[in-house]
Write a protein that holds these residues in place. Sequence first.
Motif, PDB file in Angstrom:
ATOM      1  N   ARG A 106       0.850  -1.206   0.000  1.00 33.33           N
ATOM      2  CA  ARG A 106       0.000   0.000   0.000  1.00 33.33           C
ATOM      3  C   ARG A 106       0.867   1.231   0.000  1.00 33.33           C
ATOM      4  O   ARG A 106       1.912   1.268   0.642  1.00 33.33           O
ATOM      5  N   GLU A 107       0.433   2.280  -0.677  1.00 30.46           N
ATOM      6  CA  GLU A 107       1.162   3.549  -0.668  1.00 30.46           C
ATOM      7  C   GLU A 107       0.299   4.614   0.000  1.00 30.46           C
ATOM      8  O   GLU A 107      -0.868   4.799  -0.358  1.00 30.46           O
ATOM      9  N   ILE A 108       0.898   5.303   0.956  1.00 31.43           N
ATOM     10  CA  ILE A 108       0.176   6.339   1.716  1.00 31.43           C
ATOM     11  C   ILE A 108       0.881   7.676   1.478  1.00 31.43           C
ATOM     12  O   ILE A 108       2.102   7.709   1.286  1.00 31.43           O
ATOM     13  N   TYR A 109       0.112   8.745   1.501  1.00 36.18           N
ATOM     14  CA  TYR A 109       0.715  10.078   1.440  1.00 36.18           C
ATOM     15  C   TYR A 109       0.769  10.635   2.858  1.00 36.18           C
ATOM     16  O   TYR A 109      -0.209  10.570   3.600  1.00 36.18           O
ATOM     17  N   LEU A 110       1.925  11.220   3.236  1.00 36.84           N
ATOM     18  CA  LEU A 110       2.024  11.879   4.539  1.00 36.84           C
ATOM     19  C   LEU A 110       2.775  13.197   4.388  1.00 36.84           C
ATOM     20  O   LEU A 110       3.877  13.231   3.832  1.00 36.84           O
ATOM     21  N   GLY A 111       2.173  14.258   4.868  1.00 36.25           N
ATOM     22  CA  GLY A 111       2.846  15.562   4.803  1.00 36.25           C
ATOM     23  C   GLY A 111       2.625  16.339   6.084  1.00 36.25           C
ATOM     24  O   GLY A 111       1.560  16.237   6.711  1.00 36.25           O
ATOM     25  N   LEU A 112       3.653  17.077   6.505  1.00 40.34           N
ATOM     26  CA  LEU A 112       3.499  18.001   7.629  1.00 40.34           C
ATOM     27  C   LEU A 112       3.815  19.382   7.092  1.00 40.34           C
ATOM     28  O   LEU A 112       4.888  19.599   6.506  1.00 40.34           O
ATOM     29  N   VAL A 113       2.880  20.299   7.267  1.00 34.88           N
ATOM     30  CA  VAL A 113       3.074  21.651   6.728  1.00 34.88           C
ATOM     31  C   VAL A 113       2.670  22.674   7.768  1.00 34.88           C
ATOM     32  O   VAL A 113       2.030  22.347   8.768  1.00 34.88           O
ATOM     33  N   LEU A 114       3.048  23.926   7.532  1.00 36.63           N
ATOM     34  CA  LEU A 114       2.585  25.007   8.400  1.00 36.63           C
ATOM     35  C   LEU A 114       1.258  25.489   7.841  1.00 36.63           C
ATOM     36  O   LEU A 114       1.191  25.929   6.695  1.00 36.63           O
ATOM     37  N   VAL A 124      -1.153  16.202   7.116  1.00 35.43           N
ATOM     38  CA  VAL A 124      -2.054  15.872   6.018  1.00 35.43           C
ATOM     39  C   VAL A 124      -1.685  14.457   5.581  1.00 35.43           C
ATOM     40  O   VAL A 124      -0.514  14.167   5.343  1.00 35.43           O
ATOM     41  N   ALA A 125      -2.661  13.584   5.515  1.00 33.33           N
ATOM     42  CA  ALA A 125      -2.360  12.208   5.099  1.00 33.33           C
ATOM     43  C   ALA A 125      -3.448  11.740   4.160  1.00 33.33           C
ATOM     44  O   ALA A 125      -4.555  12.280   4.158  1.00 33.33           O
ATOM     45  N   SER A 126      -3.106  10.756   3.335  1.00 32.02           N
ATOM     46  CA  SER A 126      -4.112  10.201   2.442  1.00 32.02           C
ATOM     47  C   SER A 126      -3.807   8.744   2.177  1.00 32.02           C
ATOM     48  O   SER A 126      -2.638   8.348   2.061  1.00 32.02           O
ATOM     49  N   SER A 127      -4.875   7.967   2.090  1.00 32.71           N
ATOM     50  CA  SER A 127      -4.705   6.547   1.775  1.00 32.71           C
ATOM     51  C   SER A 127      -4.326   6.366   0.301  1.00 32.71           C
ATOM     52  O   SER A 127      -3.959   5.292  -0.120  1.00 32.71           O
ATOM     53  N   ILE A 144      -8.512  12.410   2.082  1.00 32.59           N
ATOM     54  CA  ILE A 144      -7.524  13.213   2.819  1.00 32.59           C
ATOM     55  C   ILE A 144      -7.908  13.391   4.286  1.00 32.59           C
ATOM     56  O   ILE A 144      -9.030  13.754   4.607  1.00 32.59           O
ATOM     57  N   VAL A 145      -6.942  13.093   5.148  1.00 32.39           N
ATOM     58  CA  VAL A 145      -7.123  13.242   6.593  1.00 32.39           C
ATOM     59  C   VAL A 145      -6.283  14.433   7.024  1.00 32.39           C
ATOM     60  O   VAL A 145      -5.116  14.532   6.645  1.00 32.39           O
ATOM     61  N   ARG A 146      -6.879  15.348   7.779  1.00 38.34           N
ATOM     62  CA  ARG A 146      -6.110  16.501   8.272  1.00 38.34           C
ATOM     63  C   ARG A 146      -6.170  16.540   9.782  1.00 38.34           C
ATOM     64  O   ARG A 146      -7.224  16.285  10.363  1.00 38.34           O
ATOM     65  N   SER A 147      -5.051  16.888  10.397  1.00 38.53           N
ATOM     66  CA  SER A 147      -5.043  16.941  11.851  1.00 38.53           C
ATOM     67  C   SER A 147      -4.097  18.051  12.287  1.00 38.53           C
ATOM     68  O   SER A 147      -2.964  18.128  11.805  1.00 38.53           O
TER      69      SER A 147
END
Length: 398
Positions: A106-114, A124-127, A144-147
């Motif tokens: 599986r490939e997931i997207y993960l990002g941390l931004v200001l 910010v993450a996405s399946s 998209i999941v945001r936290s």
Amino acid sequence: MDIHEYQAKEILAKFGVETPPGALAYSPEQAAYRARELGGELWVVKAQVHAGGRGKAGGVTLCRSDHEIQDACEGLFGKKLVTHQTGPAGKGIYRVYVEAAVPIAREIYLGLVLDRSSQRVMIVASSEGGMEIEDISAQRPDSIVRSIVEPAVGLQDFQAREIAFKLGLEPGLVQNMVRTLHGCYRAFTELDATMVEINPLVVTRDNRVLALDAKMTFDDNALFRHPQVAELRDKSQEDPRESRAADRGLSYVGLDGNIGCIVNGAGLAMATMDTIKLAGGEPANFLDIGGGATPERVAKAFRLVMSDDNVQAVLVNIFAGINRCDWVAEGVVQALREVQVEVPVVVRLAGTNVEAGQKILAKSGLPIIRAGTLMEAAERAVGAWSSDLNQNTRVRAV
Ligand code: ADP
Ligand code: MG
């Protein structure tokens, strides 16, 4: 400041993010040697450039042998990789990363931004990893999941678990995901990053959570307190105009237009660029020469602006508050005498000692086009540039 994938992986690994084994190489022979050192029978050879989209542009190759590794490297070293993020000029390839190829489930997207609106770090993450985040948000916005992380308490375990659950990770992998999220958040905050992106973060077929790609950007203003990060700077990946400016303490961003701008203050520089556009022209750069604009500083700015071959007119726009227009005018005159400027130069001065400044410009005998207001200055610069195309006024200062 941006860094390479392999450098970001090294940093993130220190914070507990798992990555496949890999090694850096500066030549095809070294790449083959390093693959043998790594062991295994399947590797990926990855061009190290400061841009994403390498996979689609031929910068990531799966290899099964020494020969394949050497071949892949021959096609990369010394070439320019053009991806949708590099612009048409591309970025030079001088290093490659050889990495063990892993079986992806599986490939997931993960990002941390200001996040500017909440003034917090946002995860910010996405399946739907593997794709660019812009495509994901256009095609699968629901994935998209945001936290948002509260800085006073930092990333909480429950929050990290919630992200893992929303991504649909099976229970046995939640703890790995939590560790990855904590690692990324700590790296982000402790090293003053402005962005951490892992795309893809993968679940392997043998159930590990691994970062297959990594990107980090750092706050330039905080680099002084992270010498170990500052030394990762790779000038070969920067716009040469911008590195020259950074070395001279000027704040410069190269653009595609042909009207060079020399301005004091970032806000005024932005307004000047807008006004040039309003007048029908295109700015060649953003340049803030800052306060205390000494003649030497103005001359440096002129040299920098003129080093861009696209520049066909220069607009100097100074609003002197702490500065003095007479000093700035002296700087402009000195710069024009020292720097070869063969294009029309428009100068607009306002503020402290403006009359004295105008006199200096008038007395210099140089064909400087003067303007009273910003709009007038922009119109004259655009007008001078278009009439210059018809072989009219040209400043020749030697
Ligand atoms: P970019 O984002 O610049 O295109 P990536 O590092 O994300 O570069 O690589 C592109 C794709 O190549 C990934 O989405 C992944 O599918 C594949 N890939 C990258 N590294 C590995 C690896 N170590 N093993 C297997 N596949 C990989
Ligand atoms: Mg990627």
